[in-house]
Design an enzyme around this catalytic site. Structure first.
Site, PDB file in Angstrom:
ATOM      1  CB  CYS A 172     -38.806 -31.450 -31.877  1.00 51.48           C
ATOM      2  SG  CYS A 172     -40.502 -32.044 -32.076  1.00 51.48           S
ATOM      3  CD  GLU A 202     -39.868 -29.244 -28.077  1.00 53.79           C
ATOM      4  OE1 GLU A 202     -40.809 -29.794 -27.473  1.00 53.79           O
ATOM      5  OE2 GLU A 202     -39.816 -29.173 -29.313  1.00 53.79           O
TER       6      GLU A 202
END
Length: 222
Positions: free
Chosen positions: A137, A207
């Site tokens: 992240c 993601e």
């Protein structure tokens, strides 16, 4: 092992990053063609995600063996629910929503899966595993932000979001976490390094799934 833990981890993420940059959600940001409905969906889900991510970072702080890293992860947890929440509030206002409406939106399947995985690793894994799980992240967003900054967006709303993740300040934050990953990876056992790679690869894939879910405006099928 490659020279540094980050190099070994990025070997697993390079293709995922390439596919994120080519994703229509990302290209739609740079050419301005992304619909505001899709962007609003993304911001709503990101708000849900960041609340869980802050807990994951607090979990890393709890397990950190070095005081400087305790302070770092506590600070980052605060930013996740503070400064970025302010940006979300401004973006949501421009998109015709307020914070309470966004908070009431359902948590989508990809968001639920990603955050559940993160918190499970933080809860049951080692500090090194937790660092590897939260790293994509930071790192992928920094690289995507850099990619987007080079291209820019004709849509001011999108450019505001790009400016946060492409900023030098965010890049410095990411470098600090990468240094932690290098340190813990250097001292990890072969088994633990394998777990670090597995968790990093899994959350890197999440993601991509997060952007895909926003583009499709994913909902629960039943």
């Amino acid at each position: 092992m490659v020279n540094r833990t980050r190099d070994a981890l990025w070997d697993q993420a390079a293709e995922i990053y390439r596919r994120i940059c080519a994703h229509p959600f990302i290209t739609g940001l740079t050419d301005g063609s992304l619909s505001h409905d899709r962007f609003r969906y993304y911001i709503e889900q990101d708000a849900h995600y960041l609340r869980a991510y802050a807990r994951a970072l607090a979990g890393c702080a709890f397990k950190a063996p070095v005081e400087a890293e305790v302070r770092m992860f506590v600070e980052h947890a605060g930013v996740a629910i503070g400064a970025e929440a302010e940006l979300h509030a401004g973006l949501l206002t421009d998109l015709g929503l307020d914070g309470s409406e966004a908070a009431a939106s359902p948590v989508a399947p990809a968001t639920q899966a990603y955050t559940s995985y993160l918190l499970a690793v933080i809860g049951s894994g080692s500090y090194a595993e937790g660092v590897a799980a939260v790293l994509p992240c930071y790192w992928i967003y920094a690289k995507v932000g850099e990619h987007l900054q080079q291209r820019g967006s004709p849509e001011p709303l999108f450019q505001r979001w790009i400016d946060m993740y492409g900023s030098p300040e965010f890049q410095a934050v990411v470098e600090a976490v990468l240094a932690v990953a290098d340190r813990v990876g250097e001292h990890a056992s072969p088994t633990e390094r394998g777990l670090m790679r597995r968790h990093f690869h899994t959350t890197a894939r999440y993601e991509w799934m997060f952007f895909e879910a926003a583009y499709r405006m994913e909902d629960w099928p039943v």
